[in-house]
Motif scaffolding. Structure first.
Motif, PDB file in Angstrom:
ATOM      1  N   ILE A  32       0.901  -1.194  -0.116  1.00  0.00           N
ATOM      2  CA  ILE A  32      -0.032   0.025   0.142  1.00  0.00           C
ATOM      3  C   ILE A  32       0.868   1.195   0.032  1.00  0.00           C
ATOM      4  CG2 ILE A  32      -1.764   1.264   1.015  1.00  0.00           C
ATOM      5  CD1 ILE A  32      -2.184  -1.293   2.865  1.00  0.00           C
ATOM      6  N   ARG A  33       0.589   2.232  -0.926  1.00  0.00           N
ATOM      7  CA  ARG A  33       1.174   3.427  -0.833  1.00  0.00           C
ATOM      8  C   ARG A  33       0.442   4.603  -0.093  1.00  0.00           C
ATOM      9  NH1 ARG A  33       4.632   4.202  -6.495  1.00  0.00           N
ATOM     10  NH2 ARG A  33       5.377   1.996  -6.378  1.00  0.00           N
ATOM     11  N   PHE A  34       0.716   5.278   0.875  1.00  0.00           N
ATOM     12  CA  PHE A  34      -0.003   6.223   1.623  1.00  0.00           C
ATOM     13  C   PHE A  34       0.534   7.524   1.176  1.00  0.00           C
ATOM     14  CE2 PHE A  34      -2.709   4.014   4.605  1.00  0.00           C
ATOM     15  CZ  PHE A  34      -2.087   2.905   4.833  1.00  0.00           C
ATOM     16  N   ALA A  39       1.163   8.577   6.054  1.00  0.00           N
ATOM     17  CA  ALA A  39       2.455   7.731   6.153  1.00  0.00           C
ATOM     18  C   ALA A  39       3.288   8.137   7.448  1.00  0.00           C
ATOM     19  CB  ALA A  39       3.464   7.705   5.022  1.00  0.00           C
ATOM     20  N   LEU A 135      -8.604   3.834   4.829  1.00  0.00           N
ATOM     21  CA  LEU A 135      -7.746   4.195   3.787  1.00  0.00           C
ATOM     22  C   LEU A 135      -7.775   5.562   3.308  1.00  0.00           C
ATOM     23  CD1 LEU A 135      -7.075   0.915   1.764  1.00  0.00           C
ATOM     24  CD2 LEU A 135      -5.569   1.732   3.342  1.00  0.00           C
ATOM     25  N   ALA A 139      -4.444   6.934  -1.069  1.00  0.00           N
ATOM     26  CA  ALA A 139      -3.648   5.406  -0.904  1.00  0.00           C
ATOM     27  C   ALA A 139      -3.938   4.530  -2.016  1.00  0.00           C
ATOM     28  CB  ALA A 139      -4.434   4.759   0.524  1.00  0.00           C
ATOM     29  N   ARG A 140      -2.819   3.987  -2.433  1.00  0.00           N
ATOM     30  CA  ARG A 140      -3.112   3.111  -3.691  1.00  0.00           C
ATOM     31  C   ARG A 140      -2.127   1.789  -3.510  1.00  0.00           C
ATOM     32  NH1 ARG A 140       0.412   7.391  -5.374  1.00  0.00           N
ATOM     33  NH2 ARG A 140       2.243   6.467  -6.503  1.00  0.00           N
TER      34      ARG A 140
END
Length: 142
Positions: A32-34, A39, A135, A139-140
């Motif tokens: 997951i990218r925040f 983050a 989320l 986020a992705r």
């Protein structure tokens, strides 16, 4: 890559002449990218958990380890991150007489910054921290 599984090792020895690597941290969950704000909030929480694990918990001795795992759940109000930090093999855990700075940062910080919840469970066999946060829209998949 649909999932993530990371093992980290830490050198440890009874004497300066003998070093043995051992697995101390197990990390499992989807990539997951925040966005930066989320983050940062999670990073601060992890810093507090890791600092306390080194001082008092599973990473304060030669036998402890930590399992960090998360899932993404779809709820009527949107996608949520359900994360758990589980320590084991450390010294016997006792409920603290009062909440310290780090506990307040984890529990209140995630609620304030991410509109989520964090709960610290002081089990005798090891600290368990559970987090439930929405989320963020940025986020992705990692």
């Amino acid at each position: 890559m649909p999932g993530c599984s990371i093992l980290l090792t830490m050198p440890w020895s009874h004497s300066a002449s003998r070093a043995v690597g051992r697995i101390v941290l197990f990390i499992m969950g989807e990539n997951i990218r925040f966005p930066p704000k989320a983050a940062l909030a999670l990073g601060i929480a992890f810093n507090e958990l890791a600092t306390n694990a080194v001082k008092y918990g599973a990473l304060s001795n030669a036998t402890g380890s930590i399992l960090i795992e998360w899932t993404i759940e779809t709820a009527p109000e949107g996608r949520r991150l359900l994360l758990s930090w589980k320590e084991k093999g450390g010294p016997l855990v006792k409920l603290p007489a009062q909440k310290g700075f780090g506990s307040r940062v984890i529990e209140r910080g995630l609620a304030h910054e991410l509109e989520g919840a964090a709960h610290l469970d002081y089990r005798p066999e090891g600290l368990v921290c559970t987090m439930d946060v929405p989320l963020p829209s940025g986020a992705r998949d990692g």
